[in-house]
Design an enzyme around this catalytic site. Structure first.
Site, PDB file in Angstrom:
ATOM      1  N   ASP A 148      -8.375  14.143   4.971  1.00 55.50           N
ATOM      2  CA  ASP A 148      -7.303  13.919   5.945  1.00 55.50           C
ATOM      3  C   ASP A 148      -7.079  12.411   6.043  1.00 55.50           C
ATOM      4  OD1 ASP A 148      -9.263  12.889   7.587  1.00 55.50           O
ATOM      5  OD2 ASP A 148      -9.150  14.483   9.088  1.00 55.50           O
ATOM      6  N   ALA A 149      -6.361  11.965   7.059  1.00 51.14           N
ATOM      7  CA  ALA A 149      -5.974  10.552   7.113  1.00 51.14           C
ATOM      8  C   ALA A 149      -7.127   9.634   7.520  1.00 51.14           C
ATOM      9  CB  ALA A 149      -4.804  10.380   8.085  1.00 51.14           C
ATOM     10  N   GLY A 150      -8.214  10.192   8.016  1.00 43.63           N
ATOM     11  CA  GLY A 150      -9.311   9.353   8.497  1.00 43.63           C
ATOM     12  C   GLY A 150     -10.294   8.985   7.396  1.00 43.63           C
ATOM     13  N   ASN A 153     -12.830  15.864  -1.063  1.00 39.67           N
ATOM     14  CA  ASN A 153     -13.560  14.614  -1.282  1.00 39.67           C
ATOM     15  C   ASN A 153     -15.038  14.916  -1.165  1.00 39.67           C
ATOM     16  OD1 ASN A 153     -14.169  11.945  -1.672  1.00 39.67           O
ATOM     17  ND2 ASN A 153     -13.154  11.199   0.185  1.00 39.67           N
ATOM     18  N   THR A 154     -15.838  14.041  -1.698  1.00 43.30           N
ATOM     19  CA  THR A 154     -17.280  14.204  -1.587  1.00 43.30           C
ATOM     20  C   THR A 154     -17.889  12.892  -1.139  1.00 43.30           C
ATOM     21  OG1 THR A 154     -19.284  14.581  -2.896  1.00 43.30           O
ATOM     22  CG2 THR A 154     -17.329  13.962  -4.114  1.00 43.30           C
ATOM     23  N   HIS A 155     -18.940  12.998  -0.320  1.00 48.32           N
ATOM     24  CA  HIS A 155     -19.491  11.789   0.311  1.00 48.32           C
ATOM     25  C   HIS A 155     -21.014  11.893   0.335  1.00 48.32           C
ATOM     26  CE1 HIS A 155     -19.367   8.288   2.926  1.00 48.32           C
ATOM     27  NE2 HIS A 155     -20.265   8.879   3.696  1.00 48.32           N
ATOM     28  N   ARG A 213       0.813  -1.215   0.000  1.00 48.76           N
ATOM     29  CA  ARG A 213       0.000   0.000   0.000  1.00 48.76           C
ATOM     30  C   ARG A 213       0.852   1.274   0.000  1.00 48.76           C
ATOM     31  NH1 ARG A 213      -5.691  -0.034   0.864  1.00 48.76           N
ATOM     32  NH2 ARG A 213      -6.180   2.154   0.605  1.00 48.76           N
ATOM     33  N   ARG A 219     -10.698   4.821  -2.395  1.00 49.33           N
ATOM     34  CA  ARG A 219      -9.479   4.413  -1.678  1.00 49.33           C
ATOM     35  C   ARG A 219      -9.084   5.486  -0.683  1.00 49.33           C
ATOM     36  NH1 ARG A 219      -8.638  -0.878  -2.336  1.00 49.33           N
ATOM     37  NH2 ARG A 219      -8.984  -1.445  -4.501  1.00 49.33           N
TER      38      ARG A 219
HETATM   39  C1  GRF Z   1     -20.787   9.631  -5.203  1.00 40.41           C
HETATM   40  O1  GRF Z   1     -22.018   9.566  -4.511  1.00 40.41           O
HETATM   41  C2  GRF Z   1     -19.640   9.670  -4.251  1.00 40.41           C
HETATM   42  O2  GRF Z   1     -19.841  10.456  -3.134  1.00 40.41           O
HETATM   43  C3  GRF Z   1     -19.572   8.223  -3.874  1.00 40.41           C
HETATM   44  O3  GRF Z   1     -19.718   7.541  -5.087  1.00 40.41           O
HETATM   45  C4  GRF Z   1     -20.509   8.345  -5.950  1.00 40.41           C
HETATM   46  C5  GRF Z   1     -19.709   8.573  -7.201  1.00 40.41           C
HETATM   47  O4  GRF Z   1     -20.541   8.646  -8.309  1.00 40.41           O
HETATM   48  N1  GRF Z   1     -18.373   7.907  -3.145  1.00 40.41           N
HETATM   49  P1  GRF Z   1     -19.946   8.769  -9.776  1.00 40.41           P
HETATM   50  O5  GRF Z   1     -18.957   7.646  -9.994  1.00 40.41           O
HETATM   51  O6  GRF Z   1     -19.285  10.108  -9.899  1.00 40.41           O
HETATM   52  O7  GRF Z   1     -21.135   8.651 -10.683  1.00 40.41           O
END
Ligand code: GRF
Length: 199
Positions: free
Chosen positions: A146-148, A112-114, A70, A96
């Site tokens: 961040d690292a988490g 990042n987006t979640h 890794r 990842r």
């Molecule tokens: C998003 O909802 C993102 O937050 C999540 O996976 C999705 C990605 O969608 N981790 P895409 O591959 O951009 O269509």
């Protein structure tokens, strides 16, 4: 050699269908975002790489299995992204965790987006977790890496109501509509060249 664009340089990392990447490409082309996308990386042969190909963006695939461990994967990923000298790295559905080399190189310059309202429902299966918890409002979060696991400083959030009869697919699809818009809004407002505003 063409001179480096005046626009902020943005690299994108993906693992999946790449609808977020597609939105960023379109937004950078139609004037919603005054940035230049400089390259796309993936940790697998993600179907979303088609958007990078169509836009003529440099791209690479770096599976974890290509590295001896890794730490080496993290170092190679860091090198590959750093070659584009991005001002910002956007993890757009990149599944990842980043390692120490990547974080050291791009700390404070990686979003990042979640698909949840963090700190609720971090990690994989965020939409499933929200449905199981029975919340009536969920949404999406753009945050600094961040690292988490989904623990970095929150930059922006958008709420999405859970509708009766929603399943993981329908709810995630509605969240992703908001997520794409939120990501564009955050990048538009990002303090390029004014580091520290979000520290
Ligand atoms: C998003 O909802 C993102 O937050 C999540 O996976 C999705 C990605 O969608 N981790 P895409 O591959 O951009 O269509």
């Amino acid at each position: 050699m063409p001179s480096r664009s005046e626009r902020p340089q943005v690299a994108v990392l993906i693992s999946g269908a790449g609808s977020l990447l597609r939105t960023l490409i379109e937004a950078s082309q139609d004037g919603r975002l005054a940035v230049e996308l400089v390259g796309v990386g993936a940790d697998r042969v993600a179907s979303g790489l088609i958007w990078a190909e169509r836009a003529g963006l440099p791209n690479f695939v770096l599976p974890l299995t290509d590295a001896t461990d890794r730490a080496e994967w993290d170092r190679v990923l860091t090198r590959r992204v750093a070659q584009w000298e991005p001002d910002l790295v956007v993890s757009a559905g990149f599944m990842r965790l980043f390692g120490p080399a990547f974080l050291a190189r791009f700390a404070g310059r990686c979003l990042n987006t979640h698909p949840s309202l963090l700190p609720s429902f971090p990690g994989r299966g965020a939409v499933r977790q929200a449905l199981a918890a029975g919340v009536k409002l969920t949404g999406c979060t753009v945050f600094q890496v961040d690292a988490g696991v989904d623990t970095g400083p929150i930059v922006a959030q958008a709420g999405v109501p859970v509708r009766p009869g929603d399943d993981e697919a329908t709810l995630h699809e509605r969240i992703k509509i908001e997520e794409r818009q939120l990501l564009v809004d955050v990048i538009r407002e990002w303090p390029f060249g004014r580091r520290g505003d979000y520290d």
